[in-house]
Design a protein around this motif. Structure first.
Motif, PDB file in Angstrom:
ATOM      1  N   SER A  43      60.664  73.683  29.587  1.00 50.97           N
ATOM      2  CA  SER A  43      60.627  72.729  28.471  1.00 50.97           C
ATOM      3  C   SER A  43      59.717  73.148  27.315  1.00 50.97           C
ATOM      4  O   SER A  43      59.109  72.320  26.675  1.00 50.97           O
ATOM      5  CB  SER A  43      60.305  71.312  28.945  1.00 50.97           C
ATOM      6  OG  SER A  43      59.048  71.195  29.496  1.00 50.97           O
ATOM      7  N   GLN A  44      59.640  74.425  27.055  1.00 50.51           N
ATOM      8  CA  GLN A  44      58.845  74.870  25.912  1.00 50.51           C
ATOM      9  C   GLN A  44      59.683  75.481  24.795  1.00 50.51           C
ATOM     10  O   GLN A  44      59.381  75.301  23.617  1.00 50.51           O
ATOM     11  CB  GLN A  44      57.799  75.890  26.371  1.00 50.51           C
ATOM     12  CG  GLN A  44      56.800  75.269  27.332  1.00 50.51           C
ATOM     13  CD  GLN A  44      55.694  76.212  27.714  1.00 50.51           C
ATOM     14  OE1 GLN A  44      55.031  76.782  26.865  1.00 50.51           O
ATOM     15  NE2 GLN A  44      55.494  76.385  28.993  1.00 50.51           N
ATOM     16  N   ALA A 108      68.204  70.695  17.190  1.00 53.87           N
ATOM     17  CA  ALA A 108      66.901  70.167  16.763  1.00 53.87           C
ATOM     18  C   ALA A 108      66.924  69.854  15.266  1.00 53.87           C
ATOM     19  O   ALA A 108      66.380  68.843  14.820  1.00 53.87           O
ATOM     20  CB  ALA A 108      65.799  71.175  17.088  1.00 53.87           C
ATOM     21  N   GLU A 128      58.133  70.265  12.726  1.00 50.36           N
ATOM     22  CA  GLU A 128      59.134  69.693  13.633  1.00 50.36           C
ATOM     23  C   GLU A 128      59.787  70.761  14.523  1.00 50.36           C
ATOM     24  O   GLU A 128      60.463  70.438  15.485  1.00 50.36           O
ATOM     25  CB  GLU A 128      60.205  68.950  12.834  1.00 50.36           C
ATOM     26  CG  GLU A 128      59.713  67.641  12.219  1.00 50.36           C
ATOM     27  CD  GLU A 128      59.425  66.579  13.277  1.00 50.36           C
ATOM     28  OE1 GLU A 128      60.314  66.322  14.082  1.00 50.36           O
ATOM     29  OE2 GLU A 128      58.312  66.044  13.297  1.00 50.36           O
ATOM     30  N   GLU A 130      58.137  72.734  16.297  1.00 51.04           N
ATOM     31  CA  GLU A 130      57.140  73.040  17.323  1.00 51.04           C
ATOM     32  C   GLU A 130      57.758  73.311  18.695  1.00 51.04           C
ATOM     33  O   GLU A 130      57.260  74.132  19.455  1.00 51.04           O
ATOM     34  CB  GLU A 130      56.226  71.823  17.477  1.00 51.04           C
ATOM     35  CG  GLU A 130      54.818  72.061  17.079  1.00 51.04           C
ATOM     36  CD  GLU A 130      54.014  70.758  17.145  1.00 51.04           C
ATOM     37  OE1 GLU A 130      52.907  70.780  16.645  1.00 51.04           O
ATOM     38  OE2 GLU A 130      54.506  69.751  17.688  1.00 51.04           O
ATOM     39  N   GLY A 131      58.850  72.614  18.986  1.00 54.39           N
ATOM     40  CA  GLY A 131      59.437  72.724  20.319  1.00 54.39           C
ATOM     41  C   GLY A 131      60.581  73.711  20.413  1.00 54.39           C
ATOM     42  O   GLY A 131      61.341  73.696  21.376  1.00 54.39           O
ATOM     43  N   ASN A 132      60.737  74.585  19.415  1.00 50.60           N
ATOM     44  CA  ASN A 132      61.818  75.579  19.441  1.00 50.60           C
ATOM     45  C   ASN A 132      61.243  76.956  19.163  1.00 50.60           C
ATOM     46  O   ASN A 132      60.617  77.173  18.130  1.00 50.60           O
ATOM     47  CB  ASN A 132      62.878  75.259  18.383  1.00 50.60           C
ATOM     48  CG  ASN A 132      63.614  73.977  18.692  1.00 50.60           C
ATOM     49  OD1 ASN A 132      63.121  72.885  18.419  1.00 50.60           O
ATOM     50  ND2 ASN A 132      64.792  74.088  19.288  1.00 50.60           N
TER      51      ASN A 132
END
Lengths: 153, 264
Positions: A43-44, A108, A128, A130-132
């Motif tokens: 999940s990173q 995303a 936004e 940050e998680g991709n």
């Protein structure tokens, strides 16, 4: 084994899975929708981002059974005849190199527009994202693509 | 990940019954910690009881307090106009947790019940004198966080909502781990007027805690410089590949000063 039914890209689907089956496994292995990728599986990295009931989530950290009764949209479901404006913007602005992270980036990015509107500043986009993670380090063009794609959505 | 029986009860009562009847069941809310933990085989429950829907989502915000149902996601808290108005530091904290996709799934109840030493919400609970409401009782935040992943929750006790006191001014300053976005150190400073100043630290030790010496110094003078006189000992600080104990102790002061400066 739990029976699950959900609406994936507008189509009713159902099947049986184990309690531990992840949404990304159900999509890829049961439904053959291999556009959603498994990158880090922790999940990173965000390669597995899909929309569940309109919200972007990481399909590698979501149980398929927990999505019973949900509406799921994957990268295969965003184009409607021609490419989605966000896909087109990634093509136009060279927002990908190897393309592995691209499905997650696009899902995303669409969620970003749904949440923050069509006028996205570069700061907002970078924050936004940050998680991709893109390992070709193509962020510069990805940011450009999202900015352009957002305007056309 | 080992297999388990998945359940999605309608309400908390049913959830408790399933947990009682199971061999080694665990409640799951957003699953943002539990699923990765099971994948690493650090947890292998017989049953997973998905309580996100049963716990419910909802927020009530007034000038004096904010009440949040346990199943409310971080994204909902971060974007709620009532919280942004009456308790902006809490909305800001929720917006700093994980990344946007994690915030769309992770819930406040799950975060607090898990009590990760580097989680953000425990510091908010301590700084905002939270009351943690469960299916059995109401617990003051000061008595809730017991140690590493340890809380005052008993078996089959489930958080249903959390009530925060809105401070007159306050801010949360966080130094995130660049990979995980968990707090290497996070400090929440809240000035509750005549009810006093609270300073809560997370990420630094085995569990979020209050720094009473900083609270005293800021009561005398609410300014970043007032913290120069407070020595933060590194004795019980976490020491790992991300940061040494000395570095974390240093960060506590820096983050506390930043939080005071941002409090306005």
């Amino acid at each position: 084994m739990p029976e699950v039914s959900m609406v994936v890209n507008g189509q009713n689907v159902s099947g049986s899975c184990e309690g531990r089956t992840l949404l990304v496994e159900f999509l890829r292995e049961n439904l053959g929708l291999t556009g959603t990728h498994v990158g880090c599986d922790t999940s990173q990295c965000g390669a597995c981002v899909v929309h569940v009931n309109g919200k972007a989530v990481k399909a590698c950290t979501e149980l398929a059974a927990a999505c019973d009764g949900s509406k799921v949209t994957t990268i295969e479901g965003v184009a409607n005849g021609s490419l989605h404006p966000m896909q087109e913007a990634f093509r136009q602005h060279h927002g990908l190199q190897c393309g592995f992270c691209t499905p997650g980036m696009i899902m995303a990015a669409i969620d970003m527009v749904n949440t923050h509107g069509k006028k996205l500043s570069e700061d907002t986009i970078r924050h936004e994202l940050e998680g991709n993670i893109c390992r070709c380090t193509g962020y510069h063009n990805i940011v450009k693509a999202i900015k352009a794609g957002a305007k056309k959505m | 990940m080992y297999d388990f029986n998945y359940h999605r009860p309608k309400d908390i009562k049913q959830a408790v019954k399933i947990l009682r009847d199971s061999e080694d069941g665990v409640p799951m809310s957003g699953g943002m910690t539990l699923v990765p933990t099971m994948k690493q085989r650090l947890a292998a429950p017989s049953d997973v009881v998905d309580i996100a829907a049963a716990a419910g989502s909802g927020i009530k915000a007034s000038t004096s307090k904010v009440t949040i149902k346990a199943g409310t996601t971080h994204a909902t808290v971060a974007s709620h106009p009532g919280i942004q108005k009456h308790c902006p530091s809490l909305a800001a904290l929720a917006g700093m947790i994980g990344d946007p996709h994690v915030r769309n799934k992770g819930t406040i109840g799950g975060s607090i019940a898990n009590n990760d030493p580097a989680a953000d919400y425990p510091s908010a609970c301590l700084a905002l004198a939270a009351k943690i409401v469960t299916n059995k009782r109401t617990i003051d935040a000061d008595k809730f966080f017991k140690g590493l992943f340890e809380t005052a929750l008993r078996d089959n006790e489930i958080i249903t909502e959390v009530e925060f006191a809105c401070p007159k001014r306050g801010a949360y300053a966080k130094f995130p781990n660049p990979a995980s976005r968990y707090a290497m150190v996070g400090v929440y400073v809240a000035d509750h007027g005549r009810k006093g100043i609270r300073v809560a630290v997370t990420g630094a030790t085995d569990s979020a805690h209050r720094n009473k010496a900083m609270e005293k110094a800021l009561t005398e003078d609410f300014a970043p410089g007032a913290l120069d006189s407070v020595k933060v000992k590194s004795d019980d600080m976490n020491d790992d590949i991300h940061a040494s104990a000395d570095y974390r102790a240093h960060l506590v002061t820096v983050m506390a000063k930043r939080a005071v400066a941002a409090s306005g």
